[in-house]
Design a protein around this motif. Structure first.
Motif, PDB file in Angstrom:
ATOM      1  N   GLY A  36      36.366   1.037   1.118  1.00 42.87           N
ATOM      2  CA  GLY A  36      36.486  -0.414   1.045  1.00 42.87           C
ATOM      3  C   GLY A  36      35.760  -0.997  -0.145  1.00 42.87           C
ATOM      4  O   GLY A  36      35.259  -0.272  -1.012  1.00 42.87           O
ATOM      5  N   ASP A  37      35.701  -2.346  -0.175  1.00 36.56           N
ATOM      6  CA  ASP A  37      34.947  -3.028  -1.228  1.00 36.56           C
ATOM      7  C   ASP A  37      33.523  -3.251  -0.730  1.00 36.56           C
ATOM      8  O   ASP A  37      33.166  -2.850   0.389  1.00 36.56           O
ATOM      9  CB  ASP A  37      35.648  -4.327  -1.666  1.00 36.56           C
ATOM     10  N   SER A  38      32.701  -3.898  -1.547  1.00 33.58           N
ATOM     11  CA  SER A  38      31.270  -4.022  -1.217  1.00 33.58           C
ATOM     12  C   SER A  38      31.056  -4.711   0.131  1.00 33.58           C
ATOM     13  O   SER A  38      30.204  -4.293   0.920  1.00 33.58           O
ATOM     14  CB  SER A  38      30.545  -4.824  -2.293  1.00 33.58           C
ATOM     15  N   LEU A  39      31.799  -5.782   0.382  1.00 32.81           N
ATOM     16  CA  LEU A  39      31.622  -6.520   1.637  1.00 32.81           C
ATOM     17  C   LEU A  39      32.017  -5.663   2.838  1.00 32.81           C
ATOM     18  O   LEU A  39      31.279  -5.566   3.828  1.00 32.81           O
ATOM     19  CB  LEU A  39      32.459  -7.809   1.610  1.00 32.81           C
ATOM     20  N   GLU A  40      33.159  -5.005   2.739  1.00 39.30           N
ATOM     21  CA  GLU A  40      33.625  -4.160   3.847  1.00 39.30           C
ATOM     22  C   GLU A  40      32.654  -3.006   4.097  1.00 39.30           C
ATOM     23  O   GLU A  40      32.364  -2.666   5.251  1.00 39.30           O
ATOM     24  CB  GLU A  40      35.020  -3.620   3.522  1.00 39.30           C
ATOM     25  N   LEU A  41      32.142  -2.416   3.027  1.00 35.73           N
ATOM     26  CA  LEU A  41      31.206  -1.291   3.182  1.00 35.73           C
ATOM     27  C   LEU A  41      29.873  -1.762   3.754  1.00 35.73           C
ATOM     28  O   LEU A  41      29.247  -1.057   4.551  1.00 35.73           O
ATOM     29  CB  LEU A  41      31.004  -0.585   1.837  1.00 35.73           C
ATOM     30  N   SER A  42      29.431  -2.974   3.378  1.00 32.33           N
ATOM     31  CA  SER A  42      28.189  -3.527   3.944  1.00 32.33           C
ATOM     32  C   SER A  42      28.349  -3.707   5.446  1.00 32.33           C
ATOM     33  O   SER A  42      27.464  -3.344   6.236  1.00 32.33           O
ATOM     34  CB  SER A  42      27.874  -4.897   3.337  1.00 32.33           C
ATOM     35  N   ARG A  43      29.463  -4.272   5.847  1.00 25.63           N
ATOM     36  CA  ARG A  43      29.697  -4.490   7.292  1.00 25.63           C
ATOM     37  C   ARG A  43      29.750  -3.156   8.026  1.00 25.63           C
ATOM     38  O   ARG A  43      29.201  -3.015   9.119  1.00 25.63           O
ATOM     39  CB  ARG A  43      31.008  -5.258   7.510  1.00 25.63           C
ATOM     40  N   LYS A  44      30.406  -2.191   7.438  1.00 25.27           N
ATOM     41  CA  LYS A  44      30.531  -0.875   8.073  1.00 25.27           C
ATOM     42  C   LYS A  44      29.154  -0.220   8.217  1.00 25.27           C
ATOM     43  O   LYS A  44      28.829   0.348   9.262  1.00 25.27           O
ATOM     44  CB  LYS A  44      31.450   0.009   7.218  1.00 25.27           C
ATOM     45  N   ALA A  45      28.341  -0.297   7.147  1.00 29.56           N
ATOM     46  CA  ALA A  45      26.997   0.296   7.198  1.00 29.56           C
ATOM     47  C   ALA A  45      26.159  -0.358   8.288  1.00 29.56           C
ATOM     48  O   ALA A  45      25.361   0.303   8.958  1.00 29.56           O
ATOM     49  CB  ALA A  45      26.311   0.141   5.837  1.00 29.56           C
ATOM     50  N   ALA A  46      26.347  -1.672   8.485  1.00 25.82           N
ATOM     51  CA  ALA A  46      25.543  -2.395   9.474  1.00 25.82           C
ATOM     52  C   ALA A  46      25.935  -2.032  10.897  1.00 25.82           C
ATOM     53  O   ALA A  46      25.111  -2.074  11.806  1.00 25.82           O
ATOM     54  CB  ALA A  46      25.700  -3.900   9.254  1.00 25.82           C
ATOM     55  N   GLU A  47      27.187  -1.657  11.102  1.00 23.25           N
ATOM     56  CA  GLU A  47      27.663  -1.470  12.485  1.00 23.25           C
ATOM     57  C   GLU A  47      27.914  -0.016  12.878  1.00 23.25           C
ATOM     58  O   GLU A  47      28.222   0.271  14.029  1.00 23.25           O
ATOM     59  CB  GLU A  47      28.947  -2.290  12.697  1.00 23.25           C
TER      60      GLU A  47
END
Ligand code: SF4
Length: 299
Positions: A36-47
């Motif tokens: 994904g892009d930065s936002l999608e990867l940030s959300r994935k890392a958080a959850e």
């Protein structure tokens, strides 16, 4: 055993998840659990709650995964894969900039180091930058860093004045409007999708300014069947894979981020095998850098 099979076996043994940015090479994207892009990867890392996260992207992204999942072992298989734009905003210089604009709010593109995130108020990505800026009261002065192109493009679109830090992505900043004109001449009728890290004059020459996640959604939903893609060439892999009935053309020459290309099947395998190199951040940096990311994710 093939490299792909080795990675799959080590991944299962480590109970790891592999996250990859859209700009990595195709074979890395293909073995990732999530691309994904930065936002999608940030959300994935958080959850994701995985004990081991293998982060295939540049260093600030791996740091962001560590900030969002501090209890996890975050592996960055190519530790020399940095982002020149992130390195253009040193935290001491950012603090001095803030002192020069008392009362202003600092919006930091997520392409910043963990140390620099400790000196800012809220983060954004290219996927949510407009939403983040629009959420700030109109009478509040805004300072935007480190990408002057992204800042200028949003400022123009929203009609919102901002102080801009003089940074840029070398890969996107080199895309001049003439290259868009040349691509249109070579592929008449194709829709031009562009990343907002490009200079404003180049964005003006294109049809749609989108994050890489936005490009994938746009290409999927558009009735158009051919697209000129004005961003780093890695995104072409997913665009073509997910839309086999559509045509995607890179610019000439094709924009390439040398750092994103440092992630390979070999260093991912080695990293999973050795549980190294790990992203290490001290607890105070994680605490302070997490606040602007959490403010962004809460929007
Ligand atoms: S494409 Fe540009 S912003 Fe993205 S990692 Fe490479 S240098 Fe940094």
């Amino acid at each position: 055993m093939s490299l792909v099979a080795e990675i799959a076996a080590l991944k299962a043994e480590r109970k790891a998840i592999i996250l990859a940015h859209n700009y990595t090479v195709g074979e890395v994207q293909d073995i990732a659990d999530f691309t994904g892009d930065s936002l999608e990867l940030s959300r994935k890392a958080a959850e994701c709650h995985a004990p081991v996260i293998v982060f295939c992207g540049v260093r600030f992204m791996a740091e962001t995964a560590k900030i969002l999942s501090p209890e996890a072992i975050v592996l960055h298989p190519a530790p020399d894969a940095g982002c020149p734009m992130a390195d253009m905003a040193d935290p001491a210089d950012v603090r001095a900039w803030r002192d020069a604009h008392p009362g202003a709010l600092i919006v930091a593109y997520v392409n910043t180091t963990a140390a620099t995130k400790t000196a800012v108020d809220i983060c954004c990505t290219s996927g949510n930058a407009e939403r983040v800026i629009a959420s700030i009261p109109p009478d509040r002065e805004i300072m935007f860093l480190p990408d002057a192109n992204l800042g200028a493009n949003i400022s123009k679109k929203l009609g919102r004045k901002m102080h801009l830090w003089p940074g840029c992505c070398p890969t996107h900043n080199a895309i001049a409007p003439e290259r868009i004109a040349a691509a249109r001449a070579a592929h008449p009728g194709a829709v031009v999708i562009i990343h907002p890290e490009c200079p404003p004059a180049t964005v003006d020459a294109a049809d749609e300014a989108l994050s890489t996640g936005g490009m994938l959604k746009f290409a999927r939903e558009s009735k158009a069947t051919s697209f000129i893609v004005a961003t780093e060439e890695g995104i072409l892999h997913r665009l073509r894979k997910e839309n086999p009935d559509k045509e995607f053309y890179p610019l000439a020459p094709s924009p390439r981020c040398p750092n994103m290309k440092k992630l390979s099947l070999e260093n991912i395998r080695d990293s999973l095998r050795d549980l190294s190199p790990q992203v290490e951040l001290d607890a105070e940096t994680i605490r302070l850098a997490r606040a602007p990311i959490d403010r962004m994710l809460a929007l």
